[in-house]
Design an enzyme around this catalytic site. Structure first.
Site: not given
Ligand code: ZN
Length: 197
Positions: A45, A50, A107-108, A149-150, A153
């Site tokens: 994701g 991000q 998380c990226l 999660h996304e 963000h």
């Protein structure tokens, strides 16, 4: 085009993102670039903040969750994950319900850190897809987990905001190193406190 992923500590990750219009400049290209960026970093994701854009847009591809070791019992949370590739524009989580369960999230934007996060099992979300069709859908299992999660963000929330204060304290040094670019990562990132830029 692969875009640099914004690292922990950048204010864009803490901002509530703005809705966009259907004629948002370069939207299709942005979505394509986000997919390329996500696959390059082996993520499931990626949300627009991000890559430095404070807009309500995120993408997912949960197909890695569908992969199963031979002889293993099928994981009920992975049902349908092989086709779970989607674009979420102007999403709103309408309802979250069901029993909470823990999962070690990564998380990226926060490389090399994984922590258990509790979330409800079922989520109902409304959004526009890539072709600007309105959708009202309910997800469970890993699909719900990735969406939650996304979605966080675009609300300016990170998974590190959801762990206990003690656990976060233990991560402080690592998190501060990430903001400075002191982390071994094999995809392109933008670090807020990196010296000598
Ligand atoms: Zn994330």
């Amino acid at each position: 085009m692969i875009l640099p992923i914004v690292a922990y500590g950048d204010p864009v990750l803490k901002r509530m993102a703005d809705e966009i219009d259907e004629d948002y400049d370069g939207l299709k290209e942005l979505i394509d670039n986000m997919f390329e960026t996500m696959y390059n970093a082996q993520g499931v994701g990626l949300a627009a903040p991000q890559i430095g854009k404070s807009i309500r847009l995120f993408i997912v591809d949960g197909s890695p969750f569908a992969e199963q070791e031979e002889g293993q019992e099928p994981d009920p949370k992975a049902v349908g994950m092989e086709d779970f590739k989607q674009v979420f524009i102007n999403p709103i989580i309408e309802e979250e319900e069901g029993e909470s369960w823990g999962f070690h999230e990564g998380c990226l934007s926060i490389p090399k850190i994984r922590e258990e996060v509790q979330r409800k099992s079922k989520v109902r979300i409304t959004y526009y897809d890539r072709d600007w069709n309105f959708k009202d859908e309910t997800y469970e299992g890993y699909a719900a987990r990735i969406i939650q999660h996304e979605y966080d963000h675009v609300e300016g929330i990170l998974f590190t905001d959801k762990i206990s204060p003690l656990k976060r304290k233990l991560l402080n040094k690592k998190l501060s190193n990430i903001t400075k670019g002191i982390v071994d990562v094999d995809y392109k990132m933008k670090f807020p406190n990196k010296k000598g830029r």
